[in-house]
Write an enzyme that holds these catalytic residues in place. Structure first.
Site, PDB file in Angstrom:
ATOM      1  N   ASP A 197      -5.042  -8.965  -6.262  1.00  0.00           N
ATOM      2  CA  ASP A 197      -3.625  -9.297  -6.455  1.00  0.00           C
ATOM      3  C   ASP A 197      -2.940  -8.140  -7.178  1.00  0.00           C
ATOM      4  O   ASP A 197      -3.285  -7.815  -8.315  1.00  0.00           O
ATOM      5  CB  ASP A 197      -3.506 -10.585  -7.265  1.00  0.00           C
ATOM      6  CG  ASP A 197      -2.071 -11.053  -7.417  1.00  0.00           C
ATOM      7  OD1 ASP A 197      -1.137 -10.273  -7.121  1.00  0.00           O
ATOM      8  OD2 ASP A 197      -1.870 -12.205  -7.850  1.00  0.00           O
TER       9      ASP A 197
ATOM     10  N   CYS B 139      11.221  -4.203   4.321  1.00  0.00           N
ATOM     11  CA  CYS B 139      11.714  -4.306   5.703  1.00  0.00           C
ATOM     12  C   CYS B 139      12.736  -5.432   5.794  1.00  0.00           C
ATOM     13  O   CYS B 139      12.720  -6.241   6.714  1.00  0.00           O
ATOM     14  CB  CYS B 139      10.563  -4.520   6.691  1.00  0.00           C
ATOM     15  SG  CYS B 139       9.588  -6.014   6.392  1.00  0.00           S
TER      16      CYS B 139
ATOM     17  N   ALA C  65      -1.567  -4.189   3.168  1.00  0.00           N
ATOM     18  CA  ALA C  65      -1.701  -4.769   4.511  1.00  0.00           C
ATOM     19  C   ALA C  65      -0.395  -4.576   5.300  1.00  0.00           C
ATOM     20  O   ALA C  65       0.688  -4.650   4.718  1.00  0.00           O
ATOM     21  CB  ALA C  65      -2.051  -6.241   4.417  1.00  0.00           C
ATOM     22  N   PRO C  66      -0.505  -4.308   6.601  1.00  0.00           N
ATOM     23  CA  PRO C  66      -1.717  -4.248   7.423  1.00  0.00           C
ATOM     24  C   PRO C  66      -2.471  -2.930   7.382  1.00  0.00           C
ATOM     25  O   PRO C  66      -3.477  -2.777   8.049  1.00  0.00           O
ATOM     26  CB  PRO C  66      -1.186  -4.521   8.829  1.00  0.00           C
ATOM     27  CG  PRO C  66       0.200  -3.959   8.813  1.00  0.00           C
ATOM     28  CD  PRO C  66       0.722  -4.193   7.422  1.00  0.00           C
ATOM     29  N   GLY C  67      -1.989  -1.945   6.618  1.00  0.00           N
ATOM     30  CA  GLY C  67      -2.747  -0.725   6.398  1.00  0.00           C
ATOM     31  C   GLY C  67      -2.266   0.514   7.113  1.00  0.00           C
ATOM     32  O   GLY C  67      -2.840   1.592   6.943  1.00  0.00           O
TER      33      GLY C  67
ATOM     34  N   LYS D 283       0.425   2.315   6.612  1.00  0.00           N
ATOM     35  CA  LYS D 283       0.896   3.321   5.655  1.00  0.00           C
ATOM     36  C   LYS D 283      -0.274   3.901   4.866  1.00  0.00           C
ATOM     37  O   LYS D 283      -0.261   5.083   4.508  1.00  0.00           O
ATOM     38  CB  LYS D 283       1.953   2.719   4.737  1.00  0.00           C
ATOM     39  CG  LYS D 283       3.202   2.240   5.467  1.00  0.00           C
ATOM     40  CD  LYS D 283       4.205   1.630   4.503  1.00  0.00           C
ATOM     41  CE  LYS D 283       5.392   1.032   5.264  1.00  0.00           C
ATOM     42  NZ  LYS D 283       5.026  -0.162   6.044  1.00  0.00           N
TER      43      LYS D 283
ATOM     44  N   ASP E 255       5.260  -0.947  -1.018  1.00  0.00           N
ATOM     45  CA  ASP E 255       5.910  -1.508   0.167  1.00  0.00           C
ATOM     46  C   ASP E 255       5.881  -3.019  -0.045  1.00  0.00           C
ATOM     47  O   ASP E 255       4.943  -3.694   0.359  1.00  0.00           O
ATOM     48  CB  ASP E 255       5.162  -1.088   1.424  1.00  0.00           C
ATOM     49  CG  ASP E 255       5.870  -1.507   2.694  1.00  0.00           C
ATOM     50  OD1 ASP E 255       7.098  -1.360   2.755  1.00  0.00           O
ATOM     51  OD2 ASP E 255       5.199  -2.011   3.609  1.00  0.00           O
TER      52      ASP E 255
END
Length: 426
Positions: free
Chosen positions: A249, A329, A200-202, A204, A279
Site C-alpha cells: 500500500d 487520467c 499498476a498496470p506497469g 510507466k 500516477d
C-alpha cells in the site's frame, strides 16, 4: 456524424463537472457562452475515441524503425490492405502514432445481434474483439462465423448503441499519448533509484526502466497482488532487470522507525529516492471512449483525500533536489490544479517546474494558480477541440505537422505536474 451524442453521466456528476469547467475564473476569462460550448465539447468527446492510437516502442529490445515496419505490415493484413500512415512523434522519439479512422457511415445492420456491457463496448470502439465474459445477451441461433451487430448496454437496461461493423477502424492497443509523456517528463537517469508509487498496470514502470537503459533501480508498488505479478511478468518479458515490484500500500510506504531493517523492501526510509512518479488513483473521468459512467458524486469525489495521502508520502520519500511527478487520467479541477495549489501551500520546500517535453496545454483556471504556474502544468483537455470525422483520404492529404498537432490535441483527458524538492526542505 455524431455516433454517440455525449457521455452518459449521473446528473449530480455532470453538474459537478460543469461547475468545475464553468468556475468564476473561467467565466471571467472566456465568458459564459464559450465556457458552455467547451463543456459540451468535453461531454461529446469523452464518448468518442481519440484521433490516434499510440504505440510506445521498448527501445531496450527493438529499434523504432523495426517496430514501425512490423506495424505497417500487420495493419495491412488486419485491415485488408488499407494503408495506415504511421508517424514517429517528433518530441517523443520512442512513440509511434496510428490514426483512428472513422466514424464510418452506412454500416449495415446484421440479422444476429450481441449485447455487451458498457466497458466491453468502449473496448470495441478502440478496435478490440468481443469475448464471452463481455456478452450480456445474444441471438438464439447465432453460430461461429456469423457477422453480428454489437449493441453496447450503456445504461444497464439492455438498451444501447449499435456497433455492427467497426464504427472506427483502430488497432487494439491500450496505450495513450499522455501516459508516454509522463515518463519523459520524469526524465529518469541511469544509476538512479526511482519509485513508481502506484505502478499498476506497469506500463510507466517499464518505460522508466527503459529510459534509464536498465541501469539503476526502479521500485514499483501496488496493493493488488495480481497486478504486481503482471508487472513482474512484463519486466521479465521485456528483459528489464532493474525493476523490483512489491505488493504494498503506497500510503504506508514511509518507514516510521529505524528499528527493523527491511533490506530494500517497503516501507522505505525518508529521502530514499532520486525521482518519484505518483500516477495517482483517480476518478478516470478523462478516459476515452467512455459512453457511460455510472459512478455517484461521492465516488468521484473520494479520490482527492487519497491522492493527498500518497502525495505526502512521496514528498517524504524524495531526496532533497529530487523530482516528483504527479499525474492523473481525469479532468476534474479537484484532482488536478487544486491538488497542485494544495501541495505548494502544504510543502513550502516544493517548487513547481517547467516540463519537457511540453505536449499538452497549460493548466485550467479555477484553483487560484498564477498564469506562470499554469504554464508549468500539462493538461490534455478533450474540450480543446471538436472531434472530426477522419477518413484515409483526409489523412493522406494532411501534413505531418498537422497530424501530430491533432494527436497532441485530441487525446484522452490527462494531467501532469512536476515538482523539485529544494535542498532546504525538511
Amino acid at each position: 456524424m455524431s455516433v454517440f451524442p455525449k457521455i452518459s453521466l449521473k446528473l449530480e456528476v455532470e453538474n459537478y463537472l460543469k461547475a468545475g469547467f464553468m468556475n468564476k475564473e473561467i467565466l471571467s476569462a472566456l465568458g459564459k457562452q464559450e465556457a458552455e460550448r467547451r463543456f459540451e465539447t468535453l461531454l461529446h468527446n469523452l464518448s468518442h475515441p481519440p484521433s490516434f492510437t499510440t504505440v510506445r516502442v521498448n527501445t531496450h529490445l527493438a529499434s523504432v524503425q523495426h517496430v514501425k515496419n512490423l506495424l505497417f505490415d500487420e495493419l495491412q493484413k488486419q485491415f485488408n490492405g488499407l494503408s495506415f500512415p504511421i508517424l514517429q512523434h517528433p518530441d517523443l522519439q520512442d512513440v509511434l502514432l496510428i490514426p483512428v479512422i472513422g466514424p464510418r457511415k452506412n454500416i449495415k445492420q446484421q440479422p444476429c445481434e450481441v449485447i455487451v456491457g458498457a466497458q466491453c463496448g468502449n473496448a470495441v470502439l478502440r478496435g478490440a474483439h468481443v469475448f464471452v465474459p463481455g456478452i450480456v445477451s445474444a441471438s438464439k441461433f447465432m453460430k461461429g462465423g456469423d457477422h453480428v451487430s454489437v449493441y453496447s448496454d450503456i445504461k444497464g437496461k439492455c438498451v444501447g448503441v449499435r456497433m455492427t461493423e467497426p464504427v472506427y477502424l483502430s488497432p487494439s492497443f491500450d496505450n495513450n499519448l499522455p501516459s508516454a509523456v509522463v515518463s519523459h517528463v520524469l526524465d529518469p537517469q541511469p544509476g538512479e533509484k526511482v519509485l513508481d508509487l502506484c505502478a499498476a498496470p506497469g506500463g510507466k514502470t517499464t518505460h522508466i526502466a527503459t529510459l534509464m537503459r536498465d541501469q539503476g533501480e526502479v521500485i514499483a508498488l501496488d496493493k493488488i497482488s495480481k497486478k504486481v505479478e503482471k508487472i513482474k511478468q512484463n519486466a521479465l518479458l521485456l528483459g528489464l532487470n532493474s525493476i523490483r515490484a512489491f505488493c504494498f500500500d503506497g500510503t504506508k510506504a514511509l518507514k516510521l522507525d529505524m528499528i527493523k531493517d527491511t533490506d530494500g523492501e517497503p516501507p522505505f526510509l525518508p529521502e530514499s529516492f532520486d525521482r518519484i512518479l505518483l500516477d495517482a488513483p483517480c476518478s478516470g473521468m478523462g478516459q476515452r471512449p467512455n459512453m457511460a459512467c455510472t459512478w455517484t458524486l461521492k465516488e468521484v469525489m473520494s479520490y482527492q483525500p487519497l491522492q493527498r495521502k500518497l502525495f505526502t508520502v512521496a514528498v517524504e520519500l524524495l531526496k532533497p533536489g529530487g523530482v516528483l511527478v504527479y499525474s492523473t487520467c481525469t479532468v476534474t479541477l479537484a484532482e488536478n490544479e487544486e491538488q497542485v495549489a494544495w501541495a505548494l501551500e502544504t510543502f513550502p520546500g516544493l517548487q513547481l517546474q517547467h516540463q519537457d517535453p511540453q505536449v499538452g496545454g497549460e493548466g485550467m483556471l479555477g484553483a487560484g494558480l498564477s498564469p506562470e504556474q499554469l504554464k508549468r502544468l500539462q493538461r490534455f483537455d478533450p474540450s480543446a477541440m471538436r472531434s472530426l470525422d477522419r477518413d484515409i483520404g483526409s489523412l493522406r492529404d494532411a501534413s505531418i505537422e498537422d497530424l501530430v498537432w491533432l494527436a497532441n490535441k485530441d487525446c484522452i483527458g490527462f494531467f501532469i505536474a512536476k515538482f523539485v524538492k529544494c535542498k532546504s526542505a525538511q
